[in-house]
Design a protein around this motif. Sequence first.
Motif, mmCIF file in Angstrom:
data_model
loop_
_atom_site.group_PDB
_atom_site.id
_atom_site.type_symbol
_atom_site.label_atom_id
_atom_site.label_comp_id
_atom_site.label_asym_id
_atom_site.label_seq_id
_atom_site.Cartn_x
_atom_site.Cartn_y
_atom_site.Cartn_z
ATOM 1 N N ASP A 45 -37.074 -26.647 -5.973
ATOM 2 C CA ASP A 45 -36.115 -26.882 -4.911
ATOM 3 C C ASP A 45 -36.607 -28.080 -4.107
ATOM 4 O O ASP A 45 -37.646 -28.653 -4.427
ATOM 5 C CB ASP A 45 -36.059 -25.615 -4.023
ATOM 6 C CG ASP A 45 -34.878 -25.608 -3.090
ATOM 7 O OD1 ASP A 45 -34.038 -26.515 -3.179
ATOM 8 O OD2 ASP A 45 -34.789 -24.689 -2.254
ATOM 9 N N ILE A 46 -35.897 -28.433 -3.044
ATOM 10 C CA ILE A 46 -36.397 -29.522 -2.204
ATOM 11 C C ILE A 46 -37.753 -29.137 -1.627
ATOM 12 O O ILE A 46 -38.062 -27.955 -1.469
ATOM 13 C CB ILE A 46 -35.425 -29.856 -1.049
ATOM 14 C CG1 ILE A 46 -35.053 -28.586 -0.266
ATOM 15 C CG2 ILE A 46 -34.196 -30.566 -1.548
ATOM 16 C CD1 ILE A 46 -34.387 -28.895 1.056
ATOM 17 N N TRP A 47 -38.536 -30.154 -1.283
ATOM 18 C CA TRP A 47 -39.849 -30.008 -0.638
ATOM 19 C C TRP A 47 -40.834 -29.153 -1.444
ATOM 20 O O TRP A 47 -41.726 -28.516 -0.877
ATOM 21 C CB TRP A 47 -39.718 -29.433 0.778
ATOM 22 C CG TRP A 47 -38.684 -30.113 1.629
ATOM 23 C CD1 TRP A 47 -38.370 -31.426 1.601
ATOM 24 C CD2 TRP A 47 -37.834 -29.524 2.599
ATOM 25 N NE1 TRP A 47 -37.369 -31.705 2.505
ATOM 26 C CE2 TRP A 47 -37.012 -30.550 3.138
ATOM 27 C CE3 TRP A 47 -37.670 -28.239 3.098
ATOM 28 C CZ2 TRP A 47 -36.070 -30.321 4.124
ATOM 29 C CZ3 TRP A 47 -36.725 -28.006 4.076
ATOM 30 C CH2 TRP A 47 -35.930 -29.037 4.584
ATOM 31 N N ASN A 48 -40.645 -29.115 -2.724
ATOM 32 C CA ASN A 48 -41.537 -28.323 -3.571
ATOM 33 C C ASN A 48 -42.995 -28.696 -3.323
ATOM 34 O O ASN A 48 -43.342 -29.862 -3.231
ATOM 35 C CB ASN A 48 -41.152 -28.574 -5.040
ATOM 36 C CG ASN A 48 -41.918 -27.676 -5.978
ATOM 37 O OD1 ASN A 48 -42.640 -26.764 -5.556
ATOM 38 N ND2 ASN A 48 -41.785 -27.927 -7.258
ATOM 39 N N SER A 49 -43.849 -27.676 -3.185
ATOM 40 C CA SER A 49 -45.297 -27.821 -2.976
ATOM 41 C C SER A 49 -45.690 -28.240 -1.564
ATOM 42 O O SER A 49 -46.859 -28.424 -1.293
ATOM 43 C CB SER A 49 -45.940 -28.823 -3.940
ATOM 44 O OG SER A 49 -45.761 -28.402 -5.242
ATOM 45 N N LEU A 50 -44.728 -28.415 -0.685
ATOM 46 C CA LEU A 50 -45.095 -28.742 0.703
ATOM 47 C C LEU A 50 -45.266 -27.454 1.500
ATOM 48 O O LEU A 50 -44.746 -26.403 1.130
ATOM 49 C CB LEU A 50 -44.021 -29.606 1.346
ATOM 50 C CG LEU A 50 -43.823 -30.981 0.714
ATOM 51 C CD1 LEU A 50 -42.816 -31.786 1.514
ATOM 52 C CD2 LEU A 50 -45.135 -31.738 0.633
ATOM 53 N N PHE A 51 -45.999 -27.547 2.594
ATOM 54 C CA PHE A 51 -46.263 -26.353 3.404
ATOM 55 C C PHE A 51 -45.200 -26.221 4.489
ATOM 56 O O PHE A 51 -44.692 -27.221 5.002
ATOM 57 C CB PHE A 51 -47.655 -26.448 4.027
ATOM 58 C CG PHE A 51 -48.744 -26.287 2.996
ATOM 59 C CD1 PHE A 51 -49.213 -25.021 2.659
ATOM 60 C CD2 PHE A 51 -49.262 -27.393 2.336
ATOM 61 C CE1 PHE A 51 -50.186 -24.873 1.687
ATOM 62 C CE2 PHE A 51 -50.242 -27.247 1.369
ATOM 63 C CZ PHE A 51 -50.707 -25.975 1.040
ATOM 64 N N GLU A 52 -44.891 -24.976 4.819
ATOM 65 C CA GLU A 52 -43.894 -24.733 5.869
ATOM 66 C C GLU A 52 -44.147 -23.375 6.508
ATOM 67 O O GLU A 52 -44.905 -22.551 5.974
ATOM 68 C CB GLU A 52 -42.477 -24.771 5.277
ATOM 69 C CG GLU A 52 -42.235 -23.658 4.283
ATOM 70 C CD GLU A 52 -40.833 -23.657 3.681
ATOM 71 O OE1 GLU A 52 -40.024 -24.522 3.996
ATOM 72 O OE2 GLU A 52 -40.569 -22.746 2.874
ATOM 73 N N PHE A 53 -43.522 -23.164 7.654
ATOM 74 C CA PHE A 53 -43.573 -21.841 8.286
ATOM 75 C C PHE A 53 -42.776 -20.859 7.420
ATOM 76 O O PHE A 53 -41.916 -21.286 6.635
ATOM 77 C CB PHE A 53 -42.943 -21.886 9.679
ATOM 78 C CG PHE A 53 -43.718 -22.692 10.683
ATOM 79 C CD1 PHE A 53 -45.078 -22.474 10.868
ATOM 80 C CD2 PHE A 53 -43.093 -23.658 11.454
ATOM 81 C CE1 PHE A 53 -45.795 -23.217 11.808
ATOM 82 C CE2 PHE A 53 -43.797 -24.401 12.386
ATOM 83 C CZ PHE A 53 -45.156 -24.174 12.551
ATOM 84 N N PRO A 54 -43.054 -19.551 7.571
ATOM 85 C CA PRO A 54 -42.228 -18.582 6.836
ATOM 86 C C PRO A 54 -40.745 -18.841 7.112
ATOM 87 O O PRO A 54 -40.348 -19.097 8.252
ATOM 88 C CB PRO A 54 -42.663 -17.233 7.415
ATOM 89 C CG PRO A 54 -44.054 -17.483 7.900
ATOM 90 C CD PRO A 54 -44.086 -18.906 8.378
ATOM 91 N N LEU A 55 -39.979 -18.782 6.038
ATOM 92 C CA LEU A 55 -38.585 -19.206 6.124
ATOM 93 C C LEU A 55 -37.617 -18.088 5.755
ATOM 94 O O LEU A 55 -37.836 -17.352 4.803
ATOM 95 C CB LEU A 55 -38.384 -20.387 5.149
ATOM 96 C CG LEU A 55 -36.948 -20.780 4.806
ATOM 97 C CD1 LEU A 55 -36.259 -21.428 6.000
ATOM 98 C CD2 LEU A 55 -36.934 -21.747 3.616
ATOM 99 N N ILE A 56 -36.551 -18.014 6.522
ATOM 100 C CA ILE A 56 -35.428 -17.169 6.117
ATOM 101 C C ILE A 56 -34.242 -18.109 5.928
ATOM 102 O O ILE A 56 -33.840 -18.807 6.865
ATOM 103 C CB ILE A 56 -35.109 -16.099 7.172
ATOM 104 C CG1 ILE A 56 -36.255 -15.083 7.215
ATOM 105 C CG2 ILE A 56 -33.796 -15.402 6.862
ATOM 106 C CD1 ILE A 56 -36.096 -14.003 8.273
#
Length: 300
Positions: free
Chosen positions: A261-272
């Motif tokens: 998906d977009i931003w694959n392998s990047l870090f992010e906050f838990p997402l809903i």
Amino acid sequence: MNTFFNFFIKSLKQIAKIIEKWYEENKRDLPWRNSPSAYKIWLSEIILQQTRINQGISYYNKFIEKYPAIQQLAQAPIEDVLKLWQGLGYYSRARNLHITARRITNDCNGNFPSDYKELLSLNGIGEYTAAAIASMAFNIPVAVVDGNVFRVLSRLYGIKTGITSAAGKKLFRLKAQEILNHKKPGIHNQAMMELGALICLPRNPLCNQCPLNMRCYAYKYRLVNELPVKKVNGKTRERYFHYLHISYRGSTFIHKRQQKDIWNSLFEFPLIETSHYIYPEKLHETEAWHHLLGETQYKF
Ligand code: SF4
């Protein structure tokens, strides 16, 4: 018939000559144009697919400073490459950049293939970039067709076929190839793109300064604002991302995106993620919330 054919070829050659002369006198001084190499052309084209020229120059300079040769880019950890790419978005391009650098380094001794079809087989290199590398680095007569070239051709020849349709793409490719100067394809391609970028602008083109204005169909018939014809095709999907900032004993939760998906392998906050807007206070009613937090005790 022969007379017409000769006239036709002469006219194509004249157009090519006019554009190239204009280019030599007006081209911008861009860093990848000094001592061009396949590596520099490739890098600049990939970056410029993501941003405007001014911002692109600073990204290009940062990449060249850190990775002056393709081997250095190939050996760099992907995290470093992504960090340098930060701000350009569409991170799969950066990942493909890295994959291709490795392939060229490991399988081709650090040299880009000088064959258009082989270039096309590399990750992240489509028809446009392959044509740019082939013509500018190896003098192979393949026409570049980007948004600028579409616009110039559509107005110059009065082509009304939509540029996003399959028929339109084919037609524009043929036309671009037809007027290509086979002796200097790299210069010719850059001249076409530069004319589109500096003179034949999407809005308010500078027709009075255009070297082709006496031959331009759209200028003559006052169709400049009507061409090129664009048709939006394809559906867009709305996605709503709700990020949770969760702290626990001084630590903040983040995770690495794994999906294709977009931003694959990047870090992010838990997402809903939801397909429609939800008020933040209603998020705890979603299945994703329970999947994420389960029976965990929390406070807002
Ligand atoms: S005359 Fe105007 S519309 Fe025609 S090619 Fe030149 S800038 Fe574009």
